[in-house]
Design a protein around this motif. Structure first.
Motif, mmCIF file in Angstrom:
data_model
loop_
_atom_site.group_PDB
_atom_site.id
_atom_site.type_symbol
_atom_site.label_atom_id
_atom_site.label_comp_id
_atom_site.label_asym_id
_atom_site.label_seq_id
_atom_site.Cartn_x
_atom_site.Cartn_y
_atom_site.Cartn_z
ATOM 1 N N SER A 215 0.830 -1.203 0.000
ATOM 2 C CA SER A 215 0.000 0.000 0.000
ATOM 3 C C SER A 215 0.866 1.256 0.000
ATOM 4 N N GLU A 216 2.013 1.205 0.679
ATOM 5 C CA GLU A 216 2.907 2.360 0.705
ATOM 6 C C GLU A 216 3.582 2.578 -0.646
ATOM 7 N N LEU A 217 3.799 1.505 -1.408
ATOM 8 C CA LEU A 217 4.485 1.625 -2.693
ATOM 9 C C LEU A 217 3.553 1.970 -3.841
ATOM 10 N N ARG A 218 2.261 1.935 -3.614
ATOM 11 C CA ARG A 218 1.338 2.167 -4.723
ATOM 12 C C ARG A 218 1.368 3.609 -5.226
ATOM 13 N N HIS A 219 2.015 4.508 -4.488
ATOM 14 C CA HIS A 219 2.124 5.890 -4.965
ATOM 15 C C HIS A 219 2.987 5.991 -6.211
ATOM 16 N N LEU A 220 3.737 4.941 -6.523
ATOM 17 C CA LEU A 220 4.631 4.986 -7.678
ATOM 18 C C LEU A 220 3.893 4.803 -8.997
ATOM 19 N N THR A 221 2.655 4.435 -8.954
ATOM 20 C CA THR A 221 1.939 4.146 -10.196
ATOM 21 C C THR A 221 0.549 4.775 -10.160
ATOM 22 N N ARG A 222 -0.265 4.371 -11.103
ATOM 23 C CA ARG A 222 -1.583 4.979 -11.266
ATOM 24 C C ARG A 222 -2.695 3.966 -11.030
ATOM 25 N N THR A 223 -3.858 4.496 -10.724
ATOM 26 C CA THR A 223 -5.037 3.677 -10.532
ATOM 27 C C THR A 223 -5.806 3.580 -11.849
ATOM 28 N N THR A 224 -6.331 2.388 -12.148
ATOM 29 C CA THR A 224 -7.049 2.165 -13.400
ATOM 30 C C THR A 224 -8.557 2.318 -13.187
ATOM 31 N N PHE A 225 -9.186 3.141 -14.020
ATOM 32 C CA PHE A 225 -10.629 3.352 -13.996
ATOM 33 C C PHE A 225 -11.250 2.741 -15.249
ATOM 34 N N THR A 226 -12.361 2.044 -15.084
ATOM 35 C CA THR A 226 -13.183 1.598 -16.208
ATOM 36 C C THR A 226 -14.576 2.172 -15.984
ATOM 37 N N VAL A 227 -15.029 3.000 -16.941
ATOM 38 C CA VAL A 227 -16.239 3.798 -16.743
ATOM 39 C C VAL A 227 -17.155 3.653 -17.958
ATOM 40 N N VAL A 228 -18.467 3.550 -17.708
ATOM 41 C CA VAL A 228 -19.463 3.596 -18.778
ATOM 42 C C VAL A 228 -20.179 4.944 -18.678
ATOM 43 N N SER A 229 -20.061 5.748 -19.733
ATOM 44 C CA SER A 229 -20.645 7.092 -19.705
ATOM 45 C C SER A 229 -20.774 7.618 -21.130
ATOM 46 N N ASP A 230 -21.785 8.481 -21.351
ATOM 47 C CA ASP A 230 -21.944 9.158 -22.646
ATOM 48 C C ASP A 230 -21.105 10.426 -22.723
ATOM 49 N N ALA A 231 -20.571 10.864 -21.594
ATOM 50 C CA ALA A 231 -19.780 12.100 -21.575
ATOM 51 C C ALA A 231 -18.382 11.852 -22.148
ATOM 52 N N ASP A 232 -17.737 12.919 -22.546
ATOM 53 C CA ASP A 232 -16.360 12.849 -23.033
ATOM 54 C C ASP A 232 -15.426 12.945 -21.819
ATOM 55 N N LEU A 233 -14.777 11.822 -21.479
ATOM 56 C CA LEU A 233 -13.938 11.770 -20.285
ATOM 57 C C LEU A 233 -12.449 11.847 -20.610
ATOM 58 N N GLY A 234 -12.113 11.971 -21.886
ATOM 59 C CA GLY A 234 -10.716 11.920 -22.279
ATOM 60 C C GLY A 234 -9.917 13.156 -21.938
ATOM 61 N N SER A 235 -10.613 14.244 -21.608
ATOM 62 C CA SER A 235 -9.897 15.501 -21.345
ATOM 63 C C SER A 235 -9.781 15.818 -19.855
ATOM 64 N N LEU A 236 -10.156 14.871 -18.986
ATOM 65 C CA LEU A 236 -10.067 15.116 -17.550
ATOM 66 C C LEU A 236 -8.609 15.305 -17.136
ATOM 67 N N ALA A 237 -8.374 16.218 -16.210
ATOM 68 C CA ALA A 237 -7.020 16.443 -15.702
ATOM 69 C C ALA A 237 -6.547 15.233 -14.904
ATOM 70 N N GLY A 238 -5.289 14.870 -15.096
ATOM 71 C CA GLY A 238 -4.728 13.737 -14.361
ATOM 72 C C GLY A 238 -4.984 12.388 -14.966
ATOM 73 N N VAL A 239 -5.645 12.351 -16.148
ATOM 74 C CA VAL A 239 -6.001 11.094 -16.807
ATOM 75 C C VAL A 239 -4.958 10.765 -17.869
ATOM 76 N N HIS A 240 -4.577 9.474 -17.951
ATOM 77 C CA HIS A 240 -3.551 9.053 -18.903
ATOM 78 C C HIS A 240 -3.997 7.772 -19.619
#
Length: 307
Positions: A215-240
């Motif tokens: 848990s302490e080492l997880r800051h080295l990487t990113r969390t994965t999100f899988t989302v169902v939505s009609d909105a455009d989510l590709g421009s959110l800040a912090g998203v890769h």
């Protein structure tokens, strides 16, 4: 004794090559400790020093409160070791080899030996020369795990095992951990480390670059999100690394950006969301990927760069 293994400023040179360059490692008594790093990072050299097989060029090492070079015999009474590439005496049977190896350290528990042979599906009557790599590995595992030890040093111990036998191995590590033993587990199977280990040390170029709980080492990487939505989510800040298919979105989020991304998703009216914490494999590859890229950019040799 609160520490089973401790090294400070450990250095090992082979001629002009520096295999260990000031390694600090601490393994608490009673824990399962993952020891990770790419090939050539210095893991096997460290283990050979801890076993008293080679002498450090500088620094200190302690195994169960003893110097592994000057007091190796006493240290090995309470230590069990499994290498990643097992060589056996070809004319001995598997059972004879198990007994020979176990008797070097006081002998095996007969009932435990019999159960392990059954669980690992190892025929002890066959000559060692007829064994596959996986069966040779089983011989070493049965020999090590069939006696009670305070410390188990395991260097790629599941090399050659199939997934069913890997699960048997994991069950045995949980058993010795429950019995109070300490385990140092060097492995390339990151899922295995993730399942078994209380803490992890990552080494690179002979030095520890990260250490702590998962848990302490997880800051080295990113969390994965899988989302169902009609909105455009590709421009959110912090998203890769955004992947989009019809209404499904998949992307990674920096740890410090998770709260604002969650707030933005709530405002976007998503119909489904799955959040997966980063796996140890993602942590490992991301960490070393970034280090390697930095080395390539600066023109610095990987073997000489300190993280």
């Amino acid at each position: 004794m609160n520490t089973a293994i401790e090294t400070h400023g450990l250095v090992k040179r082979f001629g002009r090559t520096t295999a260990l360059d000031g390694l600090d490692l601490e393994v608490a008594a009673g824990e399962v400790h993952g020891f990770l790093g790419p090939n050539g990072a210095g893991k096997s050299t460290t283990i050979r020093i801890l076993l008293g097989l080679i002498r450090a060029s500088a620094g200190t090492a302690s195994v169960l409160g003893r110097n592994p070079w000057t007091d190796a015999v006493a240290a090995h009474r309470d230590l069990a070791y499994v290498p990643g590439d097992v060589s056996l005496w070809p004319n001995l049977t598997g059972g004879e080899t198990v007994d020979l190896l176990a008797n070097l350290h006081g002998g095996a528990d007969p009932a435990l030996r019999a159960r392990l042979l059954t669980d690992f599906e190892l025929d002890p009557r066959k000559k060692s020369r007829s064994y596959s790599k996986g069966n040779r590995q089983k011989v070493a595992l049965v020999a090590a795990l069939s006696r009670r030890a305070k410390l188990y040093v395991l260097d790629e111990p599941t090399s050659g095992l199939d997934p069913l036998m890997e699960e048997v191995f994991r069950a045995e590590i949980r058993r010795v951990h429950d019995e109070g033993a300490t385990v140092l587990l060097s492995s390339h199977i990151l899922g295995e480390v993730e399942q078994l280990c209380d803490r992890v040390t990552i080494i690179r170029a002979g030095r520890a670059v990260e250490r702590g709980t998962l848990s302490e080492l997880r800051h080295l990487t990113r969390t994965t999100f899988t989302v169902v939505s009609d909105a455009d989510l590709g421009s959110l800040a912090g998203v890769h690394d955004v992947q989009h298919d019809t209404r499904s979105w998949r992307f990674d989020v920096d740890s410090d950006a998770v709260p604002p991304v969650l707030a933005a998703l709530g405002a976007a009216g998503v119909s489904s969301i799955t959040v997966a914490p980063p796996s140890l494999e993602e942590l490992f590859l991301r960490h070393y990927g970034e280090q390697t890229d930095a080395d390539a950019t600066s023109g610095t040799s990987l073997s000489r760069t300190h993280a």
